[in-house]
Design a protein around this motif. Structure first.
Motif, PDB file in Angstrom:
ATOM      1  N   TRP A 218       0.829  -1.215   0.000  1.00 27.89           N
ATOM      2  CA  TRP A 218       0.000   0.000   0.000  1.00 27.89           C
ATOM      3  C   TRP A 218       0.866   1.269   0.000  1.00 27.89           C
ATOM      4  N   ILE A 219       2.077   1.156   0.534  1.00 24.12           N
ATOM      5  CA  ILE A 219       2.968   2.324   0.526  1.00 24.12           C
ATOM      6  C   ILE A 219       3.362   2.663  -0.910  1.00 24.12           C
ATOM      7  N   PHE A 220       3.614   1.636  -1.704  1.00 26.05           N
ATOM      8  CA  PHE A 220       3.926   1.840  -3.119  1.00 26.05           C
ATOM      9  C   PHE A 220       2.745   2.480  -3.832  1.00 26.05           C
ATOM     10  N   ASP A 221       1.547   1.955  -3.562  1.00 25.65           N
ATOM     11  CA  ASP A 221       0.344   2.481  -4.223  1.00 25.65           C
ATOM     12  C   ASP A 221       0.105   3.945  -3.866  1.00 25.65           C
ATOM     13  N   VAL A 222       0.226   4.278  -2.591  1.00 19.60           N
ATOM     14  CA  VAL A 222      -0.004   5.661  -2.151  1.00 19.60           C
ATOM     15  C   VAL A 222       1.061   6.586  -2.719  1.00 19.60           C
ATOM     16  N   GLY A 223       2.335   6.146  -2.644  1.00 19.64           N
ATOM     17  CA  GLY A 223       3.423   6.972  -3.152  1.00 19.64           C
ATOM     18  C   GLY A 223       3.297   7.242  -4.642  1.00 19.64           C
ATOM     19  N   THR A 224       2.933   6.224  -5.397  1.00 16.75           N
ATOM     20  CA  THR A 224       2.775   6.373  -6.844  1.00 16.75           C
ATOM     21  C   THR A 224       1.574   7.249  -7.180  1.00 16.75           C
ATOM     22  N   THR A 225       0.486   7.087  -6.445  1.00 21.03           N
ATOM     23  CA  THR A 225      -0.707   7.894  -6.674  1.00 21.03           C
ATOM     24  C   THR A 225      -0.441   9.358  -6.350  1.00 21.03           C
ATOM     25  N   VAL A 226       0.268   9.615  -5.259  1.00 21.59           N
ATOM     26  CA  VAL A 226       0.612  10.997  -4.898  1.00 21.59           C
ATOM     27  C   VAL A 226       1.523  11.612  -5.953  1.00 21.59           C
ATOM     28  N   LEU A 227       2.423  10.807  -6.518  1.00 18.07           N
ATOM     29  CA  LEU A 227       3.279  11.284  -7.604  1.00 18.07           C
ATOM     30  C   LEU A 227       2.431  11.670  -8.812  1.00 18.07           C
ATOM     31  N   ALA A 228       1.396  10.878  -9.085  1.00 11.49           N
ATOM     32  CA  ALA A 228       0.492  11.195 -10.192  1.00 11.49           C
ATOM     33  C   ALA A 228      -0.242  12.513  -9.938  1.00 11.49           C
ATOM     34  N   VAL A 229      -0.671  12.719  -8.701  1.00 15.03           N
ATOM     35  CA  VAL A 229      -1.361  13.970  -8.341  1.00 15.03           C
ATOM     36  C   VAL A 229      -0.419  15.155  -8.518  1.00 15.03           C
ATOM     37  N   GLY A 230       0.822  14.999  -8.050  1.00 10.08           N
ATOM     38  CA  GLY A 230       1.796  16.071  -8.219  1.00 10.08           C
ATOM     39  C   GLY A 230       2.093  16.345  -9.679  1.00 10.08           C
ATOM     40  N   SER A 231       2.112  15.282 -10.479  1.00 11.37           N
ATOM     41  CA  SER A 231       2.373  15.439 -11.910  1.00 11.37           C
ATOM     42  C   SER A 231       1.252  16.203 -12.597  1.00 11.37           C
ATOM     43  N   VAL A 232       0.018  15.856 -12.268  1.00  8.23           N
ATOM     44  CA  VAL A 232      -1.134  16.557 -12.851  1.00  8.23           C
ATOM     45  C   VAL A 232      -1.110  18.027 -12.457  1.00  8.23           C
ATOM     46  N   THR A 233      -0.725  18.291 -11.222  1.00  7.36           N
ATOM     47  CA  THR A 233      -0.677  19.680 -10.751  1.00  7.36           C
ATOM     48  C   THR A 233       0.381  20.484 -11.501  1.00  7.36           C
ATOM     49  N   LEU A 234       1.579  19.922 -11.645  1.00  9.38           N
ATOM     50  CA  LEU A 234       2.657  20.634 -12.319  1.00  9.38           C
ATOM     51  C   LEU A 234       2.422  20.753 -13.821  1.00  9.38           C
ATOM     52  N   LEU A 235       1.861  19.704 -14.408  1.00  9.65           N
ATOM     53  CA  LEU A 235       1.671  19.689 -15.859  1.00  9.65           C
ATOM     54  C   LEU A 235       0.282  20.174 -16.266  1.00  9.65           C
ATOM     55  N   GLY A 236      -0.454  20.747 -15.316  1.00  6.38           N
ATOM     56  CA  GLY A 236      -1.815  21.192 -15.588  1.00  6.38           C
ATOM     57  C   GLY A 236      -1.966  22.032 -16.833  1.00  6.38           C
ATOM     58  N   PRO A 237      -1.146  23.081 -17.027  1.00  8.15           N
ATOM     59  CA  PRO A 237      -1.289  23.915 -18.233  1.00  8.15           C
ATOM     60  C   PRO A 237      -1.127  23.122 -19.520  1.00  8.15           C
TER      61      PRO A 237
ATOM     62  N   ILE B 273      -1.211  14.697 -24.765  1.00  5.86           N
ATOM     63  CA  ILE B 273      -1.461  13.257 -24.723  1.00  5.86           C
ATOM     64  C   ILE B 273      -0.277  12.529 -24.093  1.00  5.86           C
ATOM     65  N   CYS B 274       0.939  12.939 -24.466  1.00  5.49           N
ATOM     66  CA  CYS B 274       2.143  12.310 -23.913  1.00  5.49           C
ATOM     67  C   CYS B 274       2.216  12.508 -22.405  1.00  5.49           C
ATOM     68  N   PHE B 275       1.977  13.743 -21.952  1.00  6.87           N
ATOM     69  CA  PHE B 275       1.994  14.008 -20.517  1.00  6.87           C
ATOM     70  C   PHE B 275       0.849  13.270 -19.823  1.00  6.87           C
ATOM     71  N   GLY B 276      -0.271  13.146 -20.506  1.00 10.88           N
ATOM     72  CA  GLY B 276      -1.395  12.407 -19.943  1.00 10.88           C
ATOM     73  C   GLY B 276      -1.073  10.938 -19.757  1.00 10.88           C
ATOM     74  N   CYS B 277      -0.278  10.373 -20.678  1.00  9.89           N
ATOM     75  CA  CYS B 277       0.143   8.971 -20.553  1.00  9.89           C
ATOM     76  C   CYS B 277       0.969   8.772 -19.293  1.00  9.89           C
TER      77      CYS B 277
END
Length: 208
Positions: free
Chosen positions: A46-65, A78-82
């Motif tokens: 679950w630590i892997f799952d949470v850490g990876t999910t939080v990384l995804a959230v941070g990625s969406v935030t930074l790459l939002g524009p 599309i590439c950033f979305g992948c």
């Protein structure tokens, strides 16, 4: 620095802390030969799952524009979305244990891993290539070099998965180096993304 960037940095920092803790808790996995996805198969996965999910959230935030196509064109988005979506898929569809025949879930995990690791550097490379001519070249050059290094690093990573590959015993170490490089590229692109915004023409700047 904008609020969006601060939130993204905090999320990525938290994900790195969780993934570091994972290496301490999961001392039974050899970081040289064991992959990051191996942690997800343990009781502390679950630590892997949470850490990876939080990384995804941070990625969406930074790459939002870029994801909203305010800075890049649809191909880069599309590439950033992948990259962002692939991180989530990796947690939903875990890899198959070693020695077990590949299942549909395992195949989805493989494709998601490829889409994730290729999507970010490819999107970064295309974004830098479309920079306005008048823009400072330093950010674009740094992003280009970083993206090319990440794409080149994927070659030995893929080779390490081939049967009989001399790199197979080092697949875990190679994957970790690739992951660190891609997170570094994510930070570089996310913090510099505003510099890649298309310039407004004088006509666009005039009130109607």
């Amino acid at each position: 620095m904008s609020v969006r960037q601060i939130v993204g940095l905090v999320a990525i920092g938290l994900s790195l802390v969780l993934l570091t803790v994972l290496h301490v808790v999961g001392a039974d996995i050899d970081p040289v030969s064991g992959t990051l996805s191996d942690y997800a198969l343990r009781s502390y996965g679950w630590i892997f799952d949470v850490g990876t999910t939080v990384l995804a959230v941070g990625s969406v935030t930074l790459l939002g524009p870029a994801l909203l196509r305010r800075v890049t064109v649809p191909v880069e988005a599309i590439c950033f979305g992948c990259w962002c979506l692939g991180l989530v898929v990796l947690t939903v569809f875990p890899r198959d244990p070693v020695g077990v025949p590949v299942s549909l879930v395992g195949e989805i995990h493989r494709f998601a891993a490829v889409a994730t690791l290729v999507g970010l550097p490819l999107g970064a490379l295309l974004t830098a290539a479309r920079r306005p001519r008048h823009m400072l070249r330093v950010p674009a050059r740094a992003v280009t070099v970083g993206a090319l290094v990440c794409l080149a690093a994927l070659v030995p990573f893929v080779i390490s998965y081939l049967t009989g590959s001399p790199l197979k015993p080092y697949v875990g170490l190679i994957e970790r180096l690739v992951s660190v490089g891609e997170i570094g590229l994510l930070l570089l692109v996310g913090l510099r993304l505003h510099r890649f915004a298309p310039a407004r023409s004088p006509e666009q700047g005039r009130p109607g």
